[in-house]
Design a protein around this motif. Sequence first.
Motif, PDB file in Angstrom:
ATOM      1  N   UNK A 125       0.810  -1.229   0.000  1.00 47.78           N
ATOM      2  CA  UNK A 125       0.000   0.000   0.000  1.00 47.78           C
ATOM      3  C   UNK A 125       0.835   1.266   0.000  1.00 47.78           C
ATOM      4  N   UNK A 126       1.971   1.235   0.708  1.00 46.62           N
ATOM      5  CA  UNK A 126       2.832   2.413   0.745  1.00 46.62           C
ATOM      6  C   UNK A 126       3.377   2.769  -0.622  1.00 46.62           C
ATOM      7  N   UNK A 127       3.750   1.762  -1.407  1.00 44.90           N
ATOM      8  CA  UNK A 127       4.248   2.015  -2.765  1.00 44.90           C
ATOM      9  C   UNK A 127       3.140   2.544  -3.663  1.00 44.90           C
ATOM     10  N   UNK A 128       1.945   1.966  -3.532  1.00 42.97           N
ATOM     11  CA  UNK A 128       0.818   2.434  -4.347  1.00 42.97           C
ATOM     12  C   UNK A 128       0.493   3.880  -3.994  1.00 42.97           C
ATOM     13  N   UNK A 129       0.467   4.184  -2.709  1.00 46.48           N
ATOM     14  CA  UNK A 129       0.213   5.555  -2.291  1.00 46.48           C
ATOM     15  C   UNK A 129       1.255   6.514  -2.832  1.00 46.48           C
ATOM     16  N   UNK A 130       2.523   6.108  -2.799  1.00 41.51           N
ATOM     17  CA  UNK A 130       3.596   6.962  -3.315  1.00 41.51           C
ATOM     18  C   UNK A 130       3.472   7.154  -4.824  1.00 41.51           C
ATOM     19  N   UNK A 131       3.080   6.106  -5.536  1.00 39.84           N
ATOM     20  CA  UNK A 131       2.861   6.238  -6.984  1.00 39.84           C
ATOM     21  C   UNK A 131       1.747   7.240  -7.274  1.00 39.84           C
ATOM     22  N   UNK A 212       5.383   2.288 -18.085  1.00 35.60           N
ATOM     23  CA  UNK A 212       4.981   1.080 -17.359  1.00 35.60           C
ATOM     24  C   UNK A 212       6.087   0.644 -16.413  1.00 35.60           C
ATOM     25  N   UNK A 213       5.730   0.448 -15.153  1.00 38.66           N
ATOM     26  CA  UNK A 213       6.689  -0.014 -14.147  1.00 38.66           C
ATOM     27  C   UNK A 213       6.164  -1.285 -13.489  1.00 38.66           C
ATOM     28  N   UNK A 214       7.097  -2.113 -13.032  1.00 37.30           N
ATOM     29  CA  UNK A 214       6.732  -3.355 -12.348  1.00 37.30           C
ATOM     30  C   UNK A 214       7.217  -3.336 -10.911  1.00 37.30           C
ATOM     31  N   UNK A 215       7.144  -4.469 -10.258  1.00 36.79           N
ATOM     32  CA  UNK A 215       7.599  -4.543  -8.873  1.00 36.79           C
ATOM     33  C   UNK A 215       9.121  -4.626  -8.831  1.00 36.79           C
ATOM     34  N   UNK A 216       9.687  -4.216  -7.698  1.00 36.02           N
ATOM     35  CA  UNK A 216      11.139  -4.282  -7.543  1.00 36.02           C
ATOM     36  C   UNK A 216      11.618  -5.731  -7.522  1.00 36.02           C
ATOM     37  N   UNK A 217      10.790  -6.620  -7.014  1.00 33.24           N
ATOM     38  CA  UNK A 217      11.212  -8.017  -6.863  1.00 33.24           C
ATOM     39  C   UNK A 217      11.228  -8.773  -8.184  1.00 33.24           C
ATOM     40  N   UNK A 218      10.173  -8.627  -8.988  1.00 27.62           N
ATOM     41  CA  UNK A 218      10.042  -9.458 -10.194  1.00 27.62           C
ATOM     42  C   UNK A 218      10.011  -8.667 -11.492  1.00 27.62           C
ATOM     43  N   UNK A 219       9.885  -7.341 -11.429  1.00 34.55           N
ATOM     44  CA  UNK A 219       9.830  -6.556 -12.655  1.00 34.55           C
ATOM     45  C   UNK A 219       8.540  -6.800 -13.425  1.00 34.55           C
ATOM     46  N   UNK A 220       8.590  -6.588 -14.722  1.00 36.09           N
ATOM     47  CA  UNK A 220       7.416  -6.728 -15.574  1.00 36.09           C
ATOM     48  C   UNK A 220       7.347  -8.118 -16.197  1.00 36.09           C
ATOM     49  N   UNK A 221       6.129  -8.561 -16.487  1.00 37.92           N
ATOM     50  CA  UNK A 221       5.953  -9.846 -17.154  1.00 37.92           C
ATOM     51  C   UNK A 221       6.320  -9.730 -18.626  1.00 37.92           C
ATOM     52  N   UNK A 245      10.016   1.585  -6.669  1.00 35.93           N
ATOM     53  CA  UNK A 245       9.198   1.756  -7.871  1.00 35.93           C
ATOM     54  C   UNK A 245       8.652   3.177  -7.994  1.00 35.93           C
ATOM     55  N   UNK A 246       8.301   3.804  -6.883  1.00 34.95           N
ATOM     56  CA  UNK A 246       7.761   5.167  -6.965  1.00 34.95           C
ATOM     57  C   UNK A 246       8.845   6.164  -7.360  1.00 34.95           C
ATOM     58  N   UNK A 247      10.088   5.913  -6.936  1.00 39.51           N
ATOM     59  CA  UNK A 247      11.205   6.782  -7.327  1.00 39.51           C
ATOM     60  C   UNK A 247      11.470   6.636  -8.820  1.00 39.51           C
ATOM     61  N   UNK A 248      11.505   5.391  -9.292  1.00 42.51           N
ATOM     62  CA  UNK A 248      11.720   5.149 -10.719  1.00 42.51           C
ATOM     63  C   UNK A 248      10.614   5.785 -11.554  1.00 42.51           C
ATOM     64  N   UNK A 249       9.374   5.639 -11.113  1.00 42.67           N
ATOM     65  CA  UNK A 249       8.253   6.229 -11.844  1.00 42.67           C
ATOM     66  C   UNK A 249       8.385   7.739 -11.907  1.00 42.67           C
TER      67      UNK A 249
END
Length: 262
Positions: A125-131, A212-221, A245-249
């Motif tokens: 949730x924290x990452x989604x909020x930051x995005x 488009x950004x993915x998760x830090x753990x697995x990236x994009x499909x 992810x929010x910094x990269x975005x």
Amino acid sequence: MKQISSVQNPLIKSLIQLQDKAKNRKQSGTFVIEGQREIMLAQKGGYQLITVLFSPEIITHQQVQELIDPNTDLIEISKEVYQKLAYRDTTEGIIAVAQSKSLQLSDLQLRKNPLILVAEAPEKPGNIGALLRTADAANLDAVIIANPKSDLYNPNIIRSSVGSLFTTQIATGTTAEVIDYLNANHIAIYCATLQDSTYYHTQDYTGSTALVVGTEATGLTDEWRVASKKNIIIPMEGEIDSMNVSVAAAILLFEAKRQRRI
């Protein structure tokens, strides 16, 4: 005006369940908002408030009336009840129950040459909020969550977004649905990924663009990497090969905004 002083009141118990369980929010089509700024932004964003509960020991009736639509149902609650409901340490004395909005891709209303952020399967949730805060800062046309893992009306997302959940158009869908939507609307897809990528600042984002950004753990499909017009990367000069992810975005979005100001 109705008054509630007991934490055992059935309405209070139902509101606690509404906060804690995504199933309850989905079934009722409602969710809880806490805080003056968040409630103000929700109304500005077109969300309908059903009920507002306030503690007169913290916020006055007049202050509440100045903040909300006059037709909203008001309930006065004791400080004990408010503290039972409050999610945050810092308290403002007011909580609202609001009607959820549709998050369908078809409901998005895009301007010419839209700039969109897509996040695939964000979990925290924290990452989604930051995005969402980043999206608000960049005044994006929309944020799309592909394969969502969290209910967007989760109180932790509302809290971490500081109300930005209500200030930007949001939609959800499967990865396949989102890709189809972007292609149907002639929106170029740029995917932040390590594979077959080029430096992000070498690309042109002045046309209709989805970053488009993915998760830090697995990236994009793989679906995204195949659909991408160009895979892009942020040069990393340290020992690690990824960042929050929010910094990269934010880096990607504000490069696009810079190009659009030239």
